[in-house]
Design an enzyme around this catalytic site. Structure first.
Site, short mmCIF file in Angstrom:
data_model
loop_
_atom_site.label_atom_id
_atom_site.label_comp_id
_atom_site.label_asym_id
_atom_site.label_seq_id
_atom_site.Cartn_x
_atom_site.Cartn_y
_atom_site.Cartn_z
N ARG A 233 0.99 -1.16 0.07
CA ARG A 233 0.06 -0.02 0.04
C ARG A 233 0.89 1.18 0.07
O ARG A 233 1.97 1.22 0.71
CB ARG A 233 -0.78 -0.03 1.46
N GLU A 262 -3.03 7.49 -4.91
CA GLU A 262 -3.43 6.81 -6.05
C GLU A 262 -4.76 6.91 -6.50
O GLU A 262 -5.25 6.65 -7.55
CB GLU A 262 -2.76 5.35 -6.20
N HIS A 294 -1.04 -0.13 -9.78
CA HIS A 294 -1.71 -1.14 -8.69
C HIS A 294 -2.15 -2.37 -9.60
O HIS A 294 -3.32 -2.63 -9.39
CB HIS A 294 -2.93 -0.65 -8.02
P1 NAD Z 1 -1.15 -11.38 5.16
O1 NAD Z 1 -2.01 -11.07 6.21
O2 NAD Z 1 -1.00 -12.80 4.51
O3 NAD Z 1 0.36 -10.84 5.47
C1 NAD Z 1 0.80 -9.80 6.20
C2 NAD Z 1 1.91 -9.87 7.26
O4 NAD Z 1 2.21 -8.54 7.62
C3 NAD Z 1 1.20 -10.88 8.44
O5 NAD Z 1 2.44 -11.83 8.55
C4 NAD Z 1 1.36 -9.63 9.41
O6 NAD Z 1 2.02 -10.32 10.74
C5 NAD Z 1 2.61 -8.64 8.91
N1 NAD Z 1 2.49 -7.43 9.44
C6 NAD Z 1 1.36 -6.70 10.15
N2 NAD Z 1 2.02 -5.58 10.82
C7 NAD Z 1 3.17 -5.70 10.59
C8 NAD Z 1 4.29 -4.76 11.05
N3 NAD Z 1 4.10 -3.53 11.70
N4 NAD Z 1 5.60 -4.95 10.39
C9 NAD Z 1 5.80 -6.02 9.88
N5 NAD Z 1 5.08 -7.19 9.71
C10 NAD Z 1 3.56 -6.66 9.89
O7 NAD Z 1 -1.33 -10.27 3.76
P2 NAD Z 1 -0.95 -10.79 2.54
O8 NAD Z 1 -1.97 -11.53 1.31
O9 NAD Z 1 0.53 -11.28 2.51
O10 NAD Z 1 -0.67 -9.18 1.70
C11 NAD Z 1 0.13 -8.41 2.28
C12 NAD Z 1 -0.33 -6.90 1.65
O11 NAD Z 1 -0.30 -6.88 0.33
C13 NAD Z 1 -2.04 -6.59 2.03
O12 NAD Z 1 -1.95 -5.89 3.28
C14 NAD Z 1 -2.20 -5.51 0.84
O13 NAD Z 1 -1.86 -4.31 1.49
C15 NAD Z 1 -1.09 -6.03 -0.09
N6 NAD Z 1 -1.67 -6.24 -1.72
C16 NAD Z 1 -1.40 -5.59 -2.97
C17 NAD Z 1 -1.95 -6.04 -4.04
C18 NAD Z 1 -1.64 -5.45 -5.24
O14 NAD Z 1 -2.12 -5.73 -6.12
N7 NAD Z 1 -0.68 -4.67 -5.29
C19 NAD Z 1 -2.56 -7.16 -3.98
C20 NAD Z 1 -2.93 -8.00 -2.78
C21 NAD Z 1 -2.35 -7.63 -1.54
#
Ligand code: NAD
Length: 337
Positions: A233, A262, A294
């Site tokens: 994000r 964005e 994105h």
């Molecule tokens: P997930 O929930 O499986 O993993 C997120 C991880 O971040 C978890 O292990 C959590 O413990 C960790 N986390 C939370 N707070 C934290 C902190 N302060 N410091 C370090 N780690 C921390 O999520 P995911 O499916 O792996 O997705 C991750 C992110 O990717 C989503 O939150 C979303 O914002 C982003 N995303 C982007 C797109 C895109 O098209 N660009 C698509 C899907 C997801």
């Protein structure tokens, strides 16, 4: 259920129709939800928004007044939803918990390789008949240290790929992932990760705690010439500090699939418009920055799963069944799930 799909594109229509099989009644609009557009959802029990829809308290109030009961998000991230207000208004929020971690992980790798091997420059050079290699020197990924901030589903998928390439893996996450540990990832403090990684990639959610996690001080901790990739994000990074770190030549390269402002730009064709966001325009001027709109999630497999899960969310809500995709407002002081 009667469901309004906002910020929709033809590919959303196609995938949702295919998954729906006539069960729910969908209307599709390209219009994003904003304070002045929320009225279009009047009479729809379910609204199906994307990441560029605004779901602040004013919009949620308007939705609730119009009879909406369910927000079936077509995304994993829910940072754009005012969850306490949704809860207060009795609006259920459901998301697509995971659709294709591979889509985003593979895209992050694509950004790393593009920047490291200068593919974005090479593409143009060759088309102009310039076959010089000067300025295109890269480095082997093998043996380099890559730091992943956030090692959930996407971080773990990327860790597997990087492990296969022979990278040394560092991780920072309050909840270490056994899959990553089995690949030899070392969990370290954020400062150590930033200080030792040749490449840093962000895979954590945006929350009030992680807003501008990557700020001037943390950018300064990264080694001179390091690469930074953000497919999570935009607001995880302080963009002004990022620009300063690029101008001072401290950062080697930056790949951004997301940008903190964005919503007014991405998912629209603005080719005949003037971009008024000077910060964004400045980012585009750097030869060592690659910006994409994105699109990391955007694979056929991911669209299929987003649509199928959205239909399941509507089915379960209509039947009064609990499923693991409901998003609750955070309890103050509680750790992140
Ligand atoms: P997930 O929930 O499986 O993993 C997120 C991880 O971040 C978890 O292990 C959590 O413990 C960790 N986390 C939370 N707070 C934290 C902190 N302060 N410091 C370090 N780690 C921390 O999520 P995911 O499916 O792996 O997705 C991750 C992110 O990717 C989503 O939150 C979303 O914002 C982003 N995303 C982007 C797109 C895109 O098209 N660009 C698509 C899907 C997801």
């Amino acid at each position: 259920m009667r469901c309004l799909v906002t910020s929709s594109r033809p590919y959303d229509q196609e995938s949702l129709h295919a998954a729906n099989q006539g069960r729910h009644e969908f209307s599709f609009v390209e219009t994003p939800l904003r304070e002045d557009t929320a009225v279009i959802a009047r009479g729809y029990q379910a609204v199906c928004p994307f990441v560029d829809d605004t779901l602040n308290s004013a919009v949620l109030e308007a939705l609730a007044q119009g009879g909406t009961l369910l927000l079936a998000l077509r995304s994993t991230g829910f940072n754009h939803v005012d969850l306490p207000t949704a809860e207060r208004l009795g609006l259920t929020v459901m998301r697509v918990r995971d659709y294709s971690p591979y889509a985003v992980a593979e895209f992050a790798l694509g950004l790393m390789l593009t920047l490291n091997r200068h593919l974005h420059k090479a593409y143009n050079r060759v088309r102009e008949g310039n076959f010089l290699l000067d300025g295109l020197l890269g480095f082997d990924m093998h043996g380099k240290t890559v730091g992943l901030i956030g090692t959930g589903k996407i971080g773990a998928a990327l860790a597997r790929i990087l492990h296969g390439m022979g990278c040394r893996l560092l991780g920072y996450d309050p909840y270490p992932n056994p899959i990553c540990q089995s690949l030899g990832m070392q969990y370290v403090s954020l400062d150590t990760l930033l200080g030792e990684s040749r490449i840093v990639s962000l895979h954590l959610p945006l929350t009030p705690d992680t807003y501008h996690l990557i700020n001037a001080e943390r950018l300064a901790r990264m080694p001179q010439g390091a690469l930074l990739i953000n497919t999570s994000r935009g607001a995880l990074i302080d963009t002004s500090a990022l620009i300063a770190a690029l101008k001072s030549r401290h950062l080697g390269a930056v790949g951004l699939d997301v940008y903190e402002e964005e919503a007014e730009l991405y998912f629209h064709n603005l080719c005949d418009d003037i971009i008024c966001d000077d910060t964004f325009a400045r980012l585009l001027t750097f030869p060592n920055v690659v910006v994409t709109g994105h699109q990391a999630f955007f694979t056929a497999e991911a669209l299929h799963t987003i649509a199928a899960t959205t239909i399941t969310n509507l089915d379960d809500f209509a039947a009064g069944r609990e499923n693991g995709n409901i998003v609750h407002a955070p309890t103050p002081g509680a750790p992140h799930p």
